[in-house]
Design a protein around this motif. Structure first.
Motif, PDB file in Angstrom:
ATOM      1  N   PRO C  74     -39.315   4.190  20.720  1.00 23.30           N
ATOM      2  CA  PRO C  74     -38.765   4.290  19.363  1.00 23.30           C
ATOM      3  C   PRO C  74     -38.588   2.915  18.723  1.00 23.30           C
ATOM      4  O   PRO C  74     -38.477   1.906  19.418  1.00 23.30           O
ATOM      5  CB  PRO C  74     -37.422   4.979  19.568  1.00 23.30           C
ATOM      6  CG  PRO C  74     -37.091   4.787  21.000  1.00 23.30           C
ATOM      7  CD  PRO C  74     -38.391   4.683  21.727  1.00 23.30           C
ATOM      8  N   ALA C  75     -38.555   2.916  17.402  1.00 26.74           N
ATOM      9  CA  ALA C  75     -38.570   1.667  16.629  1.00 26.74           C
ATOM     10  C   ALA C  75     -37.489   0.686  17.071  1.00 26.74           C
ATOM     11  O   ALA C  75     -37.745  -0.508  17.210  1.00 26.74           O
ATOM     12  CB  ALA C  75     -38.421   1.989  15.148  1.00 26.74           C
ATOM     13  N   HIS C  76     -36.259   1.203  17.287  1.00 27.77           N
ATOM     14  CA  HIS C  76     -35.187   0.248  17.566  1.00 27.77           C
ATOM     15  C   HIS C  76     -35.370  -0.441  18.909  1.00 27.77           C
ATOM     16  O   HIS C  76     -34.948  -1.567  19.109  1.00 27.77           O
ATOM     17  CB  HIS C  76     -33.818   0.913  17.443  1.00 27.77           C
ATOM     18  CG  HIS C  76     -33.515   1.936  18.493  1.00 27.77           C
ATOM     19  ND1 HIS C  76     -33.861   3.259  18.352  1.00 27.77           N
ATOM     20  CD2 HIS C  76     -32.908   1.835  19.694  1.00 27.77           C
ATOM     21  CE1 HIS C  76     -33.455   3.931  19.421  1.00 27.77           C
ATOM     22  NE2 HIS C  76     -32.889   3.089  20.256  1.00 27.77           N
ATOM     23  N   LYS C  77     -36.041   0.252  19.847  1.00 24.55           N
ATOM     24  CA  LYS C  77     -36.267  -0.388  21.148  1.00 24.55           C
ATOM     25  C   LYS C  77     -37.363  -1.435  21.063  1.00 24.55           C
ATOM     26  O   LYS C  77     -37.280  -2.481  21.703  1.00 24.55           O
ATOM     27  CB  LYS C  77     -36.610   0.678  22.190  1.00 24.55           C
ATOM     28  CG  LYS C  77     -35.397   1.541  22.492  1.00 24.55           C
ATOM     29  CD  LYS C  77     -35.525   2.252  23.811  1.00 24.55           C
ATOM     30  CE  LYS C  77     -34.206   2.961  24.117  1.00 24.55           C
ATOM     31  NZ  LYS C  77     -34.413   4.212  24.831  1.00 24.55           N
ATOM     32  N   VAL C  78     -38.394  -1.144  20.266  1.00 24.66           N
ATOM     33  CA  VAL C  78     -39.457  -2.131  20.060  1.00 24.66           C
ATOM     34  C   VAL C  78     -38.855  -3.388  19.442  1.00 24.66           C
ATOM     35  O   VAL C  78     -39.132  -4.512  19.881  1.00 24.66           O
ATOM     36  CB  VAL C  78     -40.557  -1.564  19.151  1.00 24.66           C
ATOM     37  CG1 VAL C  78     -41.581  -2.639  18.831  1.00 24.66           C
ATOM     38  CG2 VAL C  78     -41.235  -0.373  19.809  1.00 24.66           C
ATOM     39  N   ALA C  79     -37.983  -3.188  18.442  1.00 25.82           N
ATOM     40  CA  ALA C  79     -37.374  -4.334  17.769  1.00 25.82           C
ATOM     41  C   ALA C  79     -36.557  -5.158  18.756  1.00 25.82           C
ATOM     42  O   ALA C  79     -36.576  -6.383  18.727  1.00 25.82           O
ATOM     43  CB  ALA C  79     -36.505  -3.856  16.613  1.00 25.82           C
ATOM     44  N   ARG C  80     -35.840  -4.475  19.648  1.00 21.54           N
ATOM     45  CA  ARG C  80     -34.998  -5.203  20.588  1.00 21.54           C
ATOM     46  C   ARG C  80     -35.793  -6.041  21.565  1.00 21.54           C
ATOM     47  O   ARG C  80     -35.301  -7.010  22.100  1.00 21.54           O
ATOM     48  CB  ARG C  80     -34.128  -4.222  21.374  1.00 21.54           C
ATOM     49  CG  ARG C  80     -32.917  -3.843  20.592  1.00 21.54           C
ATOM     50  CD  ARG C  80     -31.914  -3.202  21.483  1.00 21.54           C
ATOM     51  NE  ARG C  80     -30.912  -2.525  20.664  1.00 21.54           N
ATOM     52  CZ  ARG C  80     -30.201  -1.515  21.079  1.00 21.54           C
ATOM     53  NH1 ARG C  80     -30.387  -1.055  22.308  1.00 21.54           N
ATOM     54  NH2 ARG C  80     -29.314  -0.965  20.311  1.00 21.54           N
ATOM     55  N   LEU C  81     -37.041  -5.649  21.817  1.00 21.33           N
ATOM     56  CA  LEU C  81     -37.869  -6.439  22.724  1.00 21.33           C
ATOM     57  C   LEU C  81     -38.419  -7.685  22.035  1.00 21.33           C
ATOM     58  O   LEU C  81     -39.041  -8.521  22.672  1.00 21.33           O
ATOM     59  CB  LEU C  81     -39.031  -5.584  23.254  1.00 21.33           C
ATOM     60  CG  LEU C  81     -38.609  -4.479  24.218  1.00 21.33           C
ATOM     61  CD1 LEU C  81     -39.781  -3.581  24.550  1.00 21.33           C
ATOM     62  CD2 LEU C  81     -38.037  -5.091  25.496  1.00 21.33           C
ATOM     63  N   GLY C  82     -38.186  -7.805  20.725  1.00 21.26           N
ATOM     64  CA  GLY C  82     -38.598  -9.020  20.040  1.00 21.26           C
ATOM     65  C   GLY C  82     -39.853  -8.871  19.204  1.00 21.26           C
ATOM     66  O   GLY C  82     -40.478  -9.847  18.836  1.00 21.26           O
ATOM     67  N   LEU C  83     -40.234  -7.631  18.898  1.00 21.30           N
ATOM     68  CA  LEU C  83     -41.383  -7.414  18.020  1.00 21.30           C
ATOM     69  C   LEU C  83     -40.858  -6.836  16.706  1.00 21.30           C
ATOM     70  O   LEU C  83     -40.406  -5.699  16.668  1.00 21.30           O
ATOM     71  CB  LEU C  83     -42.375  -6.451  18.678  1.00 21.30           C
ATOM     72  CG  LEU C  83     -43.607  -6.068  17.845  1.00 21.30           C
ATOM     73  CD1 LEU C  83     -44.362  -7.290  17.390  1.00 21.30           C
ATOM     74  CD2 LEU C  83     -44.535  -5.169  18.660  1.00 21.30           C
ATOM     75  N   CYS C  84     -40.890  -7.657  15.658  1.00 22.76           N
ATOM     76  CA  CYS C  84     -40.299  -7.231  14.398  1.00 22.76           C
ATOM     77  C   CYS C  84     -41.337  -7.168  13.306  1.00 22.76           C
ATOM     78  O   CYS C  84     -42.394  -7.755  13.399  1.00 22.76           O
ATOM     79  CB  CYS C  84     -39.201  -8.206  13.973  1.00 22.76           C
ATOM     80  SG  CYS C  84     -37.750  -7.955  14.961  1.00 22.76           S
ATOM     81  N   ARG C  85     -40.995  -6.449  12.248  1.00 21.50           N
ATOM     82  CA  ARG C  85     -41.973  -6.299  11.192  1.00 21.50           C
ATOM     83  C   ARG C  85     -41.315  -6.381   9.824  1.00 21.50           C
ATOM     84  O   ARG C  85     -40.122  -6.179   9.670  1.00 21.50           O
ATOM     85  CB  ARG C  85     -42.684  -4.953  11.315  1.00 21.50           C
ATOM     86  CG  ARG C  85     -41.767  -3.781  11.046  1.00 21.50           C
ATOM     87  CD  ARG C  85     -42.532  -2.486  11.028  1.00 21.50           C
ATOM     88  NE  ARG C  85     -43.419  -2.418   9.876  1.00 21.50           N
ATOM     89  CZ  ARG C  85     -44.099  -1.336   9.535  1.00 21.50           C
ATOM     90  NH1 ARG C  85     -44.000  -0.245  10.262  1.00 21.50           N
ATOM     91  NH2 ARG C  85     -44.868  -1.337   8.481  1.00 21.50           N
ATOM     92  N   SER C  86     -42.131  -6.669   8.825  1.00 21.69           N
ATOM     93  CA  SER C  86     -41.691  -6.515   7.443  1.00 21.69           C
ATOM     94  C   SER C  86     -42.534  -5.401   6.847  1.00 21.69           C
ATOM     95  O   SER C  86     -43.430  -4.866   7.495  1.00 21.69           O
ATOM     96  CB  SER C  86     -41.895  -7.809   6.669  1.00 21.69           C
ATOM     97  OG  SER C  86     -43.256  -7.957   6.336  1.00 21.69           O
ATOM     98  N   PHE C  87     -42.236  -5.077   5.591  1.00 17.99           N
ATOM     99  CA  PHE C  87     -42.893  -3.921   4.991  1.00 17.99           C
ATOM    100  C   PHE C  87     -43.670  -4.313   3.736  1.00 17.99           C
ATOM    101  O   PHE C  87     -43.389  -5.313   3.097  1.00 17.99           O
ATOM    102  CB  PHE C  87     -41.861  -2.852   4.647  1.00 17.99           C
ATOM    103  CG  PHE C  87     -41.266  -2.224   5.860  1.00 17.99           C
ATOM    104  CD1 PHE C  87     -41.729  -1.012   6.316  1.00 17.99           C
ATOM    105  CD2 PHE C  87     -40.267  -2.874   6.573  1.00 17.99           C
ATOM    106  CE1 PHE C  87     -41.194  -0.443   7.456  1.00 17.99           C
ATOM    107  CE2 PHE C  87     -39.731  -2.311   7.713  1.00 17.99           C
ATOM    108  CZ  PHE C  87     -40.201  -1.092   8.146  1.00 17.99           C
TER     109      PHE C  87
END
Lengths: 324, 285, 254
Positions: C74-87
Motif C-alpha cells: 500500500p501507498a503509505h508503506k512504499v512512502a515509508r521505505l523512502g520512495l516518494c512522489r509528486s503529482f
C-alpha cells in the motif's frame, strides 16, 4: 496578529466567566436550558472532530450519544453506581461501540461513509427499540435518580439543577479541552491534512485508515460522555437519543456555528437552543424557522456564524494595521 | 403458504413505490452529484396534494397527473433558487441544504394540514379485493405491484430512445463531458431536478390510498430510498429497480420469518453491501 | 554493479479490463542519477507511477526498491521505505498553511502522528526542519500563508517540499512543470538540479518538455503505448531511430 490573540483570549475569558457566574443569578429554567446547551455543545464538538477536522460527515453519531446514555441509565438503575464509575463505564461502552462501528465505517469515503454510519446508527436504534428486556423498548429506561458524586473525601448530591449544572460544566469543559488539545497535536495536523487530501497523506507514509479509526473512536467516546450526561439530565434514556434525527443535530450545530473553528459547533449548539427556545414561545413550527435559517447560512456563510465573525474581525484588524 | 404469497405481494407493492421514489433520487444523484435529503418530503407533498385535490376534482387519475407536476415545479424552483449557488462546493453543503428544505417542507405540511394523520380511498375502479390462489388481496396493492414494471419500462424507453433521456444518461456518466459537447448544464440540472422530484411526487400520490398520510411519512421513506440507491449503486437505474425489489421483499419477508430483527434488516443489508461491494450492486467504480 | 540500482522493475503489466496501460515493462533506475521517463500522452507514464507507488496493484510483474520487494505494497508503506512522489495536478493541502503542508509530511516521517495531546508548537526540531526545507525551496517568506493563496509555481514547489520532507531516497516527479510559464519552468528545473546536487536524492521525472529532459537527465526511458520502447543516455535516445519514428519526429533537431 497580537491584537487578534488578545481579543480571542478576552472572549474566551468572558465566556468562561459567564458560564460560572450566571447560574448564581438565574432561575431554574435558565439553568436547565444552559445545562442542555452545554451537553449538546460537547456532543457537537465531538462530531466536529470527524466533520470539520477529518472531513468525514457522519450521519450516525447519535449511536454513541445513545450508547453512553443507555449505559449510564442501566448502570444507575440496576447497579446503583455512583457518578464517576458510572460515567467511566458509559464512556467505555460508547468508545467500544465507536471502535467497532468505526472499524467498518472508515473503509468508505464521503457519501458512502455518511450512508454507512447512518446504517449502523439505525441498527443500534432498532436494537434498543426491540430489545425490551435490556432497554425498555420504546419506553426507554426511566425512573432513576441522579447518582451522588463520590469524591472519596466527600459525597455530593447532584440532585439540584444547579449542582448538576456545575458538574456538567466541569465535565464538558474537560472534554472540550481534551478535544481541543487533540486538534492542536501532530495527530490533529494529520487529521486536517486528511480532510484536505487523504490520498496525498497516504503518499507521505500515513496509514489513513488507522488515523480515521482513532479519530472516529475518540469522537464516539466524547459523544458517549455527552450522552451519559444527557440521560441523567433528562432522567431517561430513550430510543430518540439514537435515532438519525438526533444524529442530524450535531451536523446542524456544526454548520450553524462553523465547522472550521474549534468552538464553532459549541456556539452552534447555543444558537440552536436559543432559537428553539424563543421561536417555540410563539409557534409550534420551529423547524420551518430552523430550515429557513439553515438554508441561507449554507448558501452565504459556509464558514458558519463563528467562522464568519472571525473572518470579519481579522479583516478589520488587518485594515487597522494598514492604516497605522 | 398463503401468508408467504401475501407477503411477497406486499413486498413487491412496497418495492415498486420505493422504486419510483428511488429512481428520482438516483437520477438526481447521477446527473448532479446531489444526494437529495428532501426527496422524501417531496414524496410526502405528493400525497398531501392528492389529499387536497381529491375533494375538488373527484378524480384520482387527474390528481395523479396534476399533483406530481406541482411537486416537480416546486422542486425545479428550489433547485434554481437554492441549490444552484452550491455546485462545485463540498458535497456536504448540498446535503445540508436539502436537509434545510426537508425541515421547511415537513413543518409547512404540519402548518397547512395539521399534525394528524389522514387517509384517502383508492379510486373506485381499483377498490375491493381479488382472489389470488385462494387468498384475498386488495386490488389497489396489486395494481401498484404491476404498475412498477410498466413505469420501469416507460423510463427505460425514455432514457434509451429519446434525446432528453440520452442526454441525461450521458450527463450522469460524465458531467464535464456533457458540458464539453454543448449540453446546457444549468437547464439540464433544473430539468433533472424537476423530473426527479416529479417521480417522488408521483410515488406520493400512488401511496396516498395505501399508507397513512402524515408529516412523518417523508422521513421514514427517505432512509429506505437511500438504502435502495446505495444498495443498487448510486446513479444506476437498473440498480434502483433491483434494489427496490430486494428491499421491499426483505422488509415483507422479514416480518414473517424474523419479526424480532425485521426493523434492522434494511440497515444490515446496507452495511453488508457497502462493505462487500463499495459502489453497490450495479454501481460503476 | 547491482548495488547501484535503487529501483528495479521487472515485467510490469497493468490492465484495465482488456486494455493494457502497461505491458511487460522492465527498467532499472540507478542510484544518484536523474532519470527521465518520456512518452506521448497515454503512453502509460502516470499508470507506471501509480503502480510503483502503491495506488494500483500491477496485473503482473515485480517492483524492487533498495533490494526489497514492494510489489502491491500500500501507498503509505512504499512512502515509508523512502520512495516518494509528486503529482501531475497540484496535490497539496490547500486550506492549511505552507508550513503545515511540510509539517504533515515531517510528522509522518518522524512517526509523531500518534502523539495525541502534545501541542505541535512544542516540537521545535520539526518546525526548524520545516523551515530549512522551505528555505531551500525559497518559500520561507510564505510559511504562514494558506497554501491555496500561493501562486501556481509556488504551489508546485510546496508539492515537492512535501515529498522532500519525508526524507526520500528517491523522488518520482510527475510532470513538475506542467502548466507552467517558461520562467516558472526554468525556476523549477534549476530547483530540481539544486536539490539533486545538495541532497543526492535519486530522481525519476516524467516531462513533456524535451528541452528540460535533455538538459537535466542522465538517463532517459521512453514509453510508447504501454511498452518500453528504448532506454539509454540522452545521446543514445536522440539517435535512436525507433524513438524518432514513434514519438519525437523531427523536433529534436530544432
Amino acid at each position: 496578529m497580537e491584537k487578534g490573540k488578545s481579543l480571542k483570549l478576552a472572549a474566551l475569558l468572558a465566556g468562561a466567566l459567564f458560564l460560572f457566574i450566571f447560574p448564581h443569578f438565574a432561575g431554574v429554567f435558565a439553568v436547565l436550558l444552559l445545562t442542555e446547551i452545554l451537553i449538546f455543545a460537547l456532543f457537537a464538538l465531538s462530531f466536529n472532530l470527524l466533520f470539520g477536522y477529518t472531513g468525514l460527515l457522519s450521519f450516525g453519531h447519535a449511536a454513541f450519544f445513545g450508547l453512553g446514555g443507555y449505559a449510564m441509565a442501566f448502570m444507575v438503575q440496576h447497579f446503583h453506581l455512583s457518578m464517576l464509575p458510572a460515567l467511566a463505564i458509559s464512556t467505555i461502552v460508547a468508545a467500544l461501540g465507536a471502535a467497532i462501528i468505526g472499524f467498518f465505517s472508515i473503509r468508505r469515503d464521503e457519501i458512502y461513509f455518511a450512508m454507512l454510519t447512518l446504517g449502523f446508527g439505525m441498527m443500534i436504534f432498532t436494537l434498543v427499540h426491540q430489545w425490551r428486556s435490556l432497554t425498555g423498548g420504546s419506553d426507554g429506561i426511566t425512573g432513576f435518580e441522579v447518582p451522588v458524586l463520590d469524591l472519596l473525601v466527600k459525597k455530593l448530591s447532584l440532585f439540584s439543577p444547579w449542582a448538576y449544572y456545575y458538574f456538567s460544566l466541569v465535565v464538558c469543559l474537560l472534554g472540550a479541552i481534551l478535544l481541543w488539545r487533540l486538534t492542536l497535536s501532530p495527530f490533529g495536523l494529520i487529521l486536517r491534512s486528511m480532510r484536505e487530501n487523504p490520498e496525498r497523506v497516504s503518499f507521505v507514509g500515513i496509514d489513513i485508515k488507522l488515523y480515521r479509526w482513532i479519530a472516529f473512536t475518540a469522537a464516539g467516546l466524547m459523544a458517549g460522555v455527552a450522552g451519559a450526561l444527557f440521560a441523567l439530565y433528562d432522567r431517561m434514556a430513550s430510543p430518540s437519543m439514537v435515532h438519525w434525527t438526533m444524529s442530524a443535530k450535531p451536523v446542524l450545530m456544526a454548520i450553524l456555528g462553523g465547522p472550521r473553528v474549534f468552538l464553532g459547533p459549541a456556539l452552534g449548539a447555543l444558537i440552536f437552543y436559543l432559537l428553539e427556545h424563543f421561536i417555540t414561545q410563539y409557534t409550534q413550527s420551529w423547524m420551518i424557522f430552523l430550515g429557513a435559517i439553515l438554508v441561507p447560512i449554507v448558501i452565504f456563510f459556509p464558514q458558519g456564524v463563528l467562522g464568519t465573525l472571525i473572518a470579519w474581525a481579522q479583516r478589520l484588524i488587518r485594515r487597522e494595521g494598514h492604516g497605522e | 403458504m398463503d401468508t408467504l404469497l401475501i407477503n411477497i405481494l406486499n413486498g413487491l407493492c412496497y418495492g415498486m413505490l420505493l422504486f419510483i421514489i428511488s429512481m428520482g433520487l438516483t437520477i438526481i444523484f447521477g446527473v448532479m452529484g446531489v444526494l437529495n435529503f428532501a426527496h422524501g418530503s417531496f414524496y410526502m407533498l405528493g400525497a398531501y396534494l392528492c389529499l387536497w385535490l381529491a375533494p375538488h376534482i373527484h378524480n384520482f387519475w387527474l390528481a395523479l397527473l396534476i399533483a406530481p407536476f406541482l411537486v416537480g415545479a416546486l422542486g425545479a424552483l428550489s433547485e434554481m433558487a437554492l441549490l444552484r449557488p452550491l455546485y462545485g462546493r463540498d458535497i456536504s453543503f448540498q446535503l445540508l441544504l436539502t436537509f434545510g428544505i426537508l425541515l421547511i417542507l415537513d413543518d409547512a405540511v404540519k402548518l397547512i394540514w395539521g399534525p394528524g394523520y389522514h387517509s384517502i380511498e383508492a379510486p373506485k375502479a381499483l377498490s375491493g379485493t381479488v382472489q389470488i390462489l385462494g387468498s384475498t388481496y386488495p386490488v389497489y396493492s396489486l395494481f401498484i405491484a404491476l404498475l412498477g414494471p410498466v413505469i420501469a419500462t416507460a423510463l427505460w424507453f425514455f432514457f434509451h430512445k429519446t434525446a432528453w433521456g440520452k442526454m441525461i444518461r450521458a450527463a450522469a456518466m460524465d458531467r464535464e463531458m456533457a458540458s464539453a459537447i454543448g449540453i446546457n448544464v444549468p437547464l439540464l440540472f433544473t430539468a433533472v431536478f424537476f423530473f426527479g422530484t416529479l417521480l417522488a411526487g408521483m410515488a406520493g400520490v400512488l401511496a396516498a390510498p395505501l399508507r397513512a398520510i402524515g408529516p412523518a411519512m417523508g422521513d421514514n421513506i427517505i432512509i429506505a430510498a437511500f438504502i435502495v440507491v446505495v444498495v443498487g449503486g448510486l446513479g444506476s437505474f437498473l440498480g434502483a429497480f433491483i434494489g427496490a425489489i430486494i428491499l421491499g421483499l426483505v422488509e415483507a419477508l422479514g416480518i414473517q420469518f424474523v419479526p424480532q430483527i425485521q426493523m434492522a434488516l434494511p440497515y444490515l443489508l446496507l452495511a453488508l453491501i457497502l462493505l462487500v461491494r463499495p459502489r453497490g450492486l450495479f454501481g460503476s467504480e | 554493479m547491482e548495488n547501484d540500482v535503487i529501483l528495479s522493475v521487472k515485467g510490469l503489466s497493468k490492465s484495465f479490463g482488456k486494455f493494457y496501460a502497461l505491458r511487460d515493462v522492465s527498467v532499472d533506475v540507478k542510484k544518484g542519477e536523474i532519470t527521465a521517463l518520456i512518452g506521448p500522452n497515454g503512453a502509460g507514464k502516470t499508470t507506471f507511477y501509480n503502480v510503483i507507488t502503491g495506488k494500483y496493484r500491477p496485473t503482473t510483474g515485480r517492483v524492487v526498491f533498495e533490494g526489497r520487494d514492494i510489489t502491491s505494497l500500500p501507498a503509505h508503506k512504499v512512502a515509508r521505505l523512502g520512495l516518494c512522489r509528486s503529482f501531475q495536478i497540484t496535490n497539496i493541502f490547500q486550506e492549511n498553511t505552507v508550513e503545515e503542508n511540510i509539517l504533515a509530511s515531517l510528522v509522518a516521517y518522524h512517526r509523531k502522528g500518534l502523539s495525541l495531546f502534545k501541542g505541535l508548537g512544542s516540537y521545535r526540531a520539526l518546525r526548524e526542519e520545516a523551515h530549512r526545507i522551505l528555505e531551500m525551496l525559497g518559500l520561507a517568506a510564505h510559511a504562514q500563508e494558506v497554501a491555496k493563496n500561493l501562486a501556481y509555481g509556488d504551489k508546485r514547489l510546496v508539492e515537492i517540499g512535501i515529498a522532500l520532507a519525508s526524507h526520500p531516497k528517491m523522488i518520482m516527479l510527475d510532470e513538475p512543470t506542467a502548466g507552467m510559464t517558461p520562467e516558472e519552468t526554468e525556476r523549477m528545473v534549476k530547483m530540481v538540479q539544486k536539490l539533486f546536487q545538495k541532497t543526492g536524492i535519486t530522481f525519476l521525472i516524467t516531462e513533456h518538455d524535451m528541452k528540460v529532459v535533455f538538459s537535466i537527465a542522465h538517463k532517459i526511458l521512453v514509453l510508447h503505448q504501454g511498452c518500453l520502447l528504448a532506454q539509454g543516455s540522452p545521446q543514445e535516445i536522440r539517435n535512436n531511430p525507433r524513438v524518432r519514428e514513434a514519438y519525437l519526429g523531427g523536433s529534436l533537431d530544432a
